[in-house]
Design a protein around this motif. Structure first.
Motif, short mmCIF file in Angstrom:
data_model
loop_
_atom_site.label_atom_id
_atom_site.label_comp_id
_atom_site.label_asym_id
_atom_site.label_seq_id
_atom_site.Cartn_x
_atom_site.Cartn_y
_atom_site.Cartn_z
N LEU A 186 5.46 -9.47 -6.04
CA LEU A 186 6.54 -9.12 -6.97
C LEU A 186 5.98 -8.60 -8.30
O LEU A 186 6.55 -7.68 -8.90
CB LEU A 186 7.46 -10.31 -7.19
N MET A 187 4.88 -9.17 -8.76
CA MET A 187 4.25 -8.67 -9.99
C MET A 187 3.78 -7.23 -9.79
O MET A 187 3.94 -6.39 -10.68
CB MET A 187 3.08 -9.56 -10.41
N CYS A 188 3.21 -6.94 -8.63
CA CYS A 188 2.77 -5.57 -8.33
C CYS A 188 3.96 -4.62 -8.32
O CYS A 188 3.90 -3.53 -8.89
CB CYS A 188 2.05 -5.52 -6.99
N MET A 189 5.04 -5.04 -7.69
CA MET A 189 6.24 -4.19 -7.64
C MET A 189 6.77 -3.93 -9.04
O MET A 189 7.13 -2.80 -9.38
CB MET A 189 7.34 -4.85 -6.79
N ASP A 190 6.76 -4.94 -9.87
CA ASP A 190 7.20 -4.79 -11.27
C ASP A 190 6.26 -3.85 -12.02
O ASP A 190 6.70 -2.95 -12.74
CB ASP A 190 7.25 -6.16 -11.94
N ALA A 191 4.97 -4.03 -11.81
CA ALA A 191 3.96 -3.23 -12.52
C ALA A 191 4.05 -1.75 -12.17
O ALA A 191 3.74 -0.90 -13.01
CB ALA A 191 2.55 -3.76 -12.22
N ILE A 192 4.47 -1.42 -10.96
CA ILE A 192 4.55 -0.01 -10.56
C ILE A 192 5.96 0.56 -10.71
O ILE A 192 6.19 1.72 -10.40
CB ILE A 192 4.00 0.23 -9.14
N GLY A 194 -7.13 0.59 -9.47
CA GLY A 194 -7.58 0.48 -10.86
C GLY A 194 -6.41 0.54 -11.83
O GLY A 194 -6.35 -0.24 -12.79
N GLN A 195 -5.49 1.47 -11.58
CA GLN A 195 -4.31 1.57 -12.44
C GLN A 195 -3.43 0.34 -12.31
O GLN A 195 -2.88 -0.16 -13.29
CB GLN A 195 -3.51 2.83 -12.09
N LEU A 196 -3.31 -0.17 -11.08
CA LEU A 196 -2.53 -1.39 -10.87
C LEU A 196 -3.15 -2.55 -11.63
O LEU A 196 -2.45 -3.34 -12.26
CB LEU A 196 -2.43 -1.72 -9.38
N ALA A 197 -4.48 -2.65 -11.60
CA ALA A 197 -5.18 -3.71 -12.34
C ALA A 197 -4.86 -3.62 -13.83
O ALA A 197 -4.57 -4.64 -14.47
CB ALA A 197 -6.69 -3.62 -12.11
N LYS A 228 0.83 -1.21 0.00
CA LYS A 228 0.00 0.00 0.00
C LYS A 228 0.87 1.26 0.00
O LYS A 228 0.56 2.23 -0.70
CB LYS A 228 -0.94 -0.01 1.20
N ALA A 229 1.95 1.25 0.76
CA ALA A 229 2.84 2.41 0.82
C ALA A 229 3.51 2.66 -0.52
O ALA A 229 3.63 3.81 -0.97
CB ALA A 229 3.89 2.21 1.91
N GLU A 230 3.94 1.60 -1.19
CA GLU A 230 4.59 1.75 -2.50
C GLU A 230 3.60 2.28 -3.54
O GLU A 230 3.95 3.10 -4.38
CB GLU A 230 5.22 0.44 -2.96
N LEU A 231 2.37 1.82 -3.49
CA LEU A 231 1.35 2.32 -4.41
C LEU A 231 1.10 3.81 -4.15
O LEU A 231 1.06 4.61 -5.09
CB LEU A 231 0.04 1.53 -4.24
N LYS A 232 0.97 4.17 -2.89
CA LYS A 232 0.72 5.56 -2.53
C LYS A 232 1.91 6.44 -2.93
O LYS A 232 1.72 7.53 -3.48
CB LYS A 232 0.43 5.69 -1.05
N ARG A 233 3.12 5.97 -2.66
CA ARG A 233 4.33 6.73 -2.98
C ARG A 233 4.39 7.05 -4.47
O ARG A 233 4.86 8.11 -4.86
CB ARG A 233 5.56 5.92 -2.55
N ARG A 234 3.91 6.15 -5.28
CA ARG A 234 3.97 6.33 -6.73
C ARG A 234 2.66 6.87 -7.31
O ARG A 234 2.54 7.04 -8.52
CB ARG A 234 4.33 5.01 -7.40
#
Length: 79
Positions: A64-70, A31-34, A20-26
């Motif tokens: 890891l896929m989420c980290m790659d995606a963002i 929806g965008q992650l999806a 959640k922190a990495e998503l917020k930071r970026r």
């Protein structure tokens, strides 16, 4: 050997909070992650992502896929 539920729960919470922190930071929404995961070949919906992150019991592969995606290339595991 049974899992220590409390210990596992603590780590699930930590993984959820890191994601959640990495998503917020970026500035990336669920929806965008999806959309980004779908472009990587892993179709996800915003609702599925919200549920997985809310539970905190997602797989390492999903994390890891989420980290790659963002575009995360490194993480700090300390608070």
């Amino acid at each position: 050997m049974p899992k220590d539920v409390e210990v596992v729960s603590d780590y699930e919470t930590k993984a959820k909070n890191i994601l959640k922190a990495e998503l917020k930071r970026r500035g990336v929404t669920y929806g965008q992650l999806a959309d980004r995961l779908t472009m990587l070949g892993t179709p996800e919906t915003e609702r599925n992502i919200a549920n997985k992150i809310s539970r905190g019991s997602f797989t390492t592969a999903f994390f890891l896929m989420c980290m790659d995606a963002i575009g995360a290339t490194s993480l700090s595991l300390s608070d």
